[in-house]
Design an enzyme around this catalytic site. Structure first.
Site, PDB file in Angstrom:
ATOM      1  N   LYS A  48       0.872  -1.198  -0.150  1.00  0.00           N
ATOM      2  CA  LYS A  48       0.034   0.058   0.012  1.00  0.00           C
ATOM      3  C   LYS A  48       0.957   1.270  -0.081  1.00  0.00           C
ATOM      4  CE  LYS A  48      -4.193   2.034   2.526  1.00  0.00           C
ATOM      5  NZ  LYS A  48      -4.831   1.696   3.532  1.00  0.00           N
ATOM      6  N   SER A  80     -10.036   1.577   2.561  1.00  0.00           N
ATOM      7  CA  SER A  80      -8.917   2.461   1.774  1.00  0.00           C
ATOM      8  C   SER A  80      -7.916   1.528   1.092  1.00  0.00           C
ATOM      9  CB  SER A  80      -8.239   3.428   2.695  1.00  0.00           C
ATOM     10  OG  SER A  80      -7.345   2.836   3.812  1.00  0.00           O
ATOM     11  N   SER A  98     -10.196  -0.870   6.564  1.00  0.00           N
ATOM     12  CA  SER A  98      -9.545  -0.803   5.390  1.00  0.00           C
ATOM     13  C   SER A  98      -8.929  -2.031   4.721  1.00  0.00           C
ATOM     14  CB  SER A  98      -8.684   0.632   5.446  1.00  0.00           C
ATOM     15  OG  SER A  98      -9.326   1.845   5.573  1.00  0.00           O
TER      16      SER A  98
END
Ligand SMILES: [Mg+2]
Ligand SMILES: [Zn+2]
Lengths: 485, 107, 490
Positions: free
Chosen positions: A83, A158, A182
């Site tokens: 990420k 996310s 997330s």
């Protein structure tokens, strides 16, 4: 042909010399490029690694954060998507934000060092909601990611890019971060496995902070085992994170063989209210039926403070975020408003240009919650409600419940653009996941079926430090679902 | 408890954000919507203190005195700075005696 | 204090009392910063002692320096504060270019220590100043306003240096009291070896809260905050000026405004800092990166046991052990190193009174004349004790000894060596002394006549001339005896 056959098999092939250590990486990059060249690109990645071995500039510092002996090469040659809020030396770390566009961190996150020390290779940096604020990856400053299972839909967020990279078969596993769901919610939307470990299990050093008391790095995998092996590689105490716990790391897959016999699985009634999507409910019922068949007893329990979880989460997370994001001021790195002529313009100009709407909204809410005259009513109160939410869980555990089972999200993946205009609707979609962050407990989301062709995720939760328990139970469920298919 | 547009402007100033008029309008509505949801926290009976109310249960670890600072990649921080001169980060000129955040910059 | 002189002719004359509290920022003398491993060295090239943590890079996290905690507790115990087993680091949020994170890690609701007391020697006697709290926090970097053209230059080497902020209750009532308090706080801190306490280099920084009220009342007037005082005399002058300013306002029937004022040393005046209301909202909250700091009772007690003797105790002990007058004990304990030195000299020489006189007198005088501070003293306690022995034995006179002391300073040689090689030993040989006396009497027949006619005070004149003739080497006792005999024989 190079198949992403699962982390264990891939690492074994590389260790045995059967395949070139760079081969899986090259295949991953090729697939990522091909998918992004399509008419409707997935765009899981913001930046892709070069196809050559990464330079090992930080070999010394790796030693400092790893176990004394060289860690087992459990990720040998395995490409891992990371990420974009995890600091890497090789690729930019922008957190999906224009304010950090092109920023390359001069140091590396402990989790990234560890995955490399275990032989893993960073395949690229994945798209995300800006600073991890969002549930659809539509808040990225660099455009949305599509859900590989339905290209008209969001991958969740996310960590939507990491979930999509695994779901699209680009990489077998990926790192994300989970502040209010997330990792688990995008795993649910994309039909992959997502683990959020106990707060303090994985070092946050090098994870760009959104809400420090809730942020925890999590892992994705195509299977429970893939996500668990990545967790195995990155977990453990780090003296550079004062909230990381100095506690032995168990074999996370150690309970997978144990089965469900004698387990008590609690079903919190507050998570199965009338408004729950009927399709999601039906699939959850099926999963519970499997648990029973596997020898577990299932019983209804209550977590009475659940209705306050989203409100509590938004007060605490935004308050911390308002302070954590103060460092993006255009002085030392990141975006500075061109030709700013006063300090005020450097600050307000750069921040207003650099932050997207959702980030501004949350900084505003958090600043308000901490400001003079409101602190007690908002931040102070939310902090106390948080301890009551955690207390709900403690009560259930001490009543003899081993695990809780819930849907991961009230709905399946929604169409791109469907909720961008309604922040509260978006916030409420975190309702089943935020509680684990507030209570610091581990959770997993695994695919348990589909509604209208869209994946549904089931969530398992356990007491602090009992990752192996959720992983074990999830692995059992996974194999039962596999047999029935 | 709701917020006015003036309050939104005051908060934006504290956070060093500069929303334009339409953004102030929109933020005021959005914040009031969110605060309305948050209002429900008032229902929770907090009269009985519980363990954990005083904050985190963990204790703060102490740094190993021998632990060196983490290394910076070559070129940092100079090559990441928007304005770097003679070894310093540079911002537009401040008046010499303003200090401590009490002066100069807010608002 | 009285303001009569200050407000002549304006409105009703009223006795006003100043009410002053000091906030002292003490830089702790640790090798590394408070939350990262960088060096705290002063004077390095800008932005070289920096790392991800103190640059506030995305993803960096703080980890606490235990040495700083130890020093903070030591200081807190020395001022009789209660040290709390649990304290909490909080974020103080504001934007400033040399505050990299956009917040300062400090302590707010739960400081490491509170509720202390400090006995201060004031001109009018001892006085107790209550300490409200002592908390730990990190320092900011430095903003340099004249370093680059058109801009403010920021150096983050200092960012993250550990500080203790010590806040007194408003128990001080004049600028002189404030200065005495500050000086004695510094003295204690030096004894504790927790800080360099250098106001010029900024390792000790002071802000004052000042208000005035009618004498004898206990209401509190509106206070102002005084900043930017860079020396002890600056603190005293600034407070004097501010008290006078407030007294004038009150006497004229006006109202003091709550403002922050900057002391302008060059102009000798205070002026308000440009300030906006909302910037004071610091939005403190517990730092989620740092769980509560827990220090066990045992640890606190161990630090208390290891506290060095503090100035007040040492004064009392020196008076008792060495039979010194109070004044001498006070001067000699003004710094820990001076007191250590005195004790070493006294113990070696076995003559405390002589040692005290010499340390306080000639030794400090030579340092002053050379512009040196005590820390750079090159005369060892042994060296001075040896010199004093030569005086006591009568080998050299006091006057010669002072010259020898200067020579020790300059050359580092031993006293005996200098006396020997330069032939400075005192002369007691009767023949040689008689020679000098006769020479003087022959040279001054008029004075001799006047002496014999009754002008007895001329004996001193003859004495001086004889010593001069001997170039200081004559034993003055012997000369006085022989001279007396010769002058009075006729
Ligand atoms: Mg302070
Ligand atoms: Zn540092």
């Amino acid at each position: 042909m190079t198949e992403m056959t699962g982390v264990r098999a891939m690492a074994e092939e590389v260790r045995s010399g059967a395949v070139d250590p760079m081969q899986f990486l090259r295949a991953a990059l090729e697939r990522a490029r091909a998918l992004d060249a399509a008419e409707r690109p997935i765009r899981a990645f913001l930046a892709l690694a070069e196809g050559s071995p990464p330079s090992h500039r930080t070999t010394e510092s790796e030693g400092a954060v790893s176990a004394p002996e060289r860690p087992a090469q459990i990720l040998a040659g395995v490409p891992v998507a990371v990420k974009d809020n995890l600091c890497t030396l090789e690729l930019p770390t922008s957190c999906g934000s224009r304010i950090l566009e092109g920023y390359v961190s001069p140091f590396e996150a402990t989790a990234v060092r560890r995955l490399r020390a275990a032989g893993g290779i960073v395949a690229g940096k994945t798209n995300m909601d800006e600073f991890a604020m969002g549930s659809s990856t539509e808040n990225s400053g660099f455009g949305p990611t599509r859900n590989p299972r339905d290209l008209s839909r969001v991958p969740g967020g996310s960590s939507g890019g990491s979930a999509a990279a695994v779901a699209a078969g680009i990489v077998p596993c990926a790192l994300g971060s989970d502040t209010g769901g997330s990792v688990r919610q995008p795993a649910s939307f994309c039909g992959v496995v997502g683990i959020k470990p106990t707060y303090g299990r994985i070092s946050r050093y090098g994870l760009v902070a959104y809400a420090s008391s809730l942020d925890q790095i999590g892992t994705f995998g195509g299977t429970v085992a893939d996500a668990a092996i990545l967790l195995q590689a990155v977990a453990g105490h780090d003296p550079r994170d004062s909230t990381s716990m100095d506690r032995a790391v168990p074999d996370f897959l150690g309970e997978a063989e144990r089965g469900l016999e004698g387990m008590t699985i609690g079903v919190p009634r507050e998570y199965f209210r009338d408004e729950l999507d009927a399709g999601v409910r039906a699939i959850c019922e099926t999963a519970l039926e499997r648990f029973r068949k596997g020898g577990a007893s299932v019983r209804e329990v209550s977590l009475p403070h659940t209705r306050y979880a989203v409100a509590t989460y938004y007060v605490l997370a935004t308050a911390e975020a308002s302070s954590n994001l103060a460092r993006y001021d255009g002085v030392r790195y990141g975006h500075r408003k061109p030709e700013a002529r006063s300090l005020e313009e450097v600050y307000a100009g750069s921040r207003t240009e650099g932050f997207g709407a959702e980030v501004v909204r949350r900084i505003m809410l958090g600043t308000f919650a901490l400001s003079a005259g409101y602190y007690d009513a908002y931040y102070g109160r939310a902090q106390k409600v948080r301890t009551r939410i955690a207390g709900d869980f403690d009560r259930v555990w001490s009543d003899g419940v081993d695990l809780l089972f819930t849907p991961t999200s009230p709905t399946t993946a929604f169409p791109l653009g469907a909720r961008t205009e309604d922040p509260i609707a978006m916030y409420l979609s975190d309702i089943f996941t935020v509680t684990a962050n507030l209570a610091e407990i581990p959770g997993i989301s695994i695919p348990i079926g589909t509604v209208d062709g869209l994946p549904v995720g089931g969530q398992l939760l356990a007491p602090k430090w009992e990752e192996a328990r959720v992983i074990g139970a999830a692995a059992c469920l996974e194999s039962m679902i596999g047999e029935d298919r | 408890m709701g917020v006015s547009k003036d309050e939104v402007r005051r908060i934006a100033a504290l956070a060093q954000l500069r929303p334009d008029e339409s953004a102030v309008e929109r933020l005021t509505a959005e914040l009031n919507g969110i605060l309305e949801h948050i209002q429900r926290l008032e229902e929770v009976d907090l009269t009985q203190a519980v363990s954990g109310d005083e904050g985190s249960q963990r204790a703060l670890p102490i740094r190993d005195p021998e632990m060196e600072p983490d290394l910076l990649a070559p070129g940092a921080p100079a090559d990441r700075a928007p304005d770097w001169q003679e070894g310093f980060f540079v911002v537009p000129r401040l008046r010499a005696l303003d200090r401590d955040g009490e002066g100069e910059v807010a608002g | 204090m009285s303001t009569r002189e200050g407000v002549v002719g304006v409105g009703p004359i009223e006795d006003l009392e100043a009410v002053i509290g000091l906030e002292i920022h003490i830089q702790l003398r640790t090798a590394r910063k408070l939350f990262c491993g960088d060096s705290t060295r002063f004077g390095d090239a800008p932005n070289t002692n920096v790392c991800p943590v103190c640059l506030a890079l995305p993803g960096a996290l703080p980890v606490l320096n235990g040495e700083a905690v130890e020093l903070a507790i030591r200081a807190a115990l020395a001022f009789d504060c209660e040290v709390h087993e649990t304290s909490i680091f909080a974020r103080k949020n504001y934007f400033y270019p040399d505050l990299p994170k956009g917040y300062q890690i400090s302590q707010f609701e739960d400081p490491i220590a509170s509720g202390g007391e400090f006995r201060v020697q004031m001109p009018a006697g001892e006085k107790v100043v209550r300490i409200r709290r002592m908390h730990m926090e990190e320092d900011a970097g430095k903003s340099l306003h004249d370093r680059v053209a058109g801009g403010t230059a920021v150096d983050l080497n200092r960012a993250g240096t550990p500080l203790v902020e010590m806040v007194s209750e408003p128990d001080l009532h004049s600028a002189e009291e404030a200065r005495a308090y500050l000086q004695q706080v510094k003295q204690v801190l030096e004894y504790l070896d927790v800080s360099d306490c250098n106001m010029e280099e900024g390792s000790l920084r002071v802000d004052a809260n000042v208000s005035v009220r009618p004498a004898g009342t206990d209401t509190l007037g509106t206070k102002t905050e005084l900043k930017n005082m860079n020396s002890f005399s600056g603190v005293e002058k600034a407070i004097t000026v501010e008290v006078a300013r407030q007294s004038r306002i009150v006497a004229e029937g006006g109202e003091v405004q709550h403002v922050t004022l900057l002391w302008d040393e060059a102009r000798g005046e205070v002026r308000p800092m440009r300030s906006k209301e909302e910037s004071h909202d610091y939005r403190y909250f517990p730092d989620p990166d740092l769980p509560p700091l827990v220090v066990g009772r045992d640890r606190i007690e161990a630090i208390r046991q290891a506290l060095p003797e503090l100035p007040a105790a040492r004064r009392t002990r020196l008076e008792a052990t060495y039979a010194l007058p109070a004044y001498d004990a006070e001067v000699l304990t003004s710094s820990r190193s001076l007191a250590d030195y005195f004790e070493a000299v006294a113990d070696r020489s076995g003559d405390p009174k002589q040692s005290a006189n010499w340390v306080m007198g000639p030794l400090l005088a030579v340092l002053k004349e050379r512009g040196l501070d005590f820390e750079s003293l090159s005369v060892s306690a042994d060296g001075l004790a040896e010199l004093l022995a030569l005086v006591r034995e009568g080998t050299i006179s006091q006057g010669v000894a002072k010259d020898v002391l200067r020579k020790i300073f300059d050359s580092g040689r031993a006293a005996a060596d200098i006396v020997q090689s330069e032939g400075l030993a005192q002369v007691r040989d009767v023949g040689q002394l008689e020679g000098w006396i006769d020479q003087v009497l022959d040279a001054h027949p008029d004075e001799l006549t006047r002496f014999r006619e009754g002008e007895k005070r001329l004996q001193g004149f003859f004495m001086g001339e004889v010593m001069k003739a001997s170039r200081g080497k004559a034993d003055p006792g012997e000369v006085a005896r022989m001279l007396g005999r010769k002058l009075n024989a006729s």
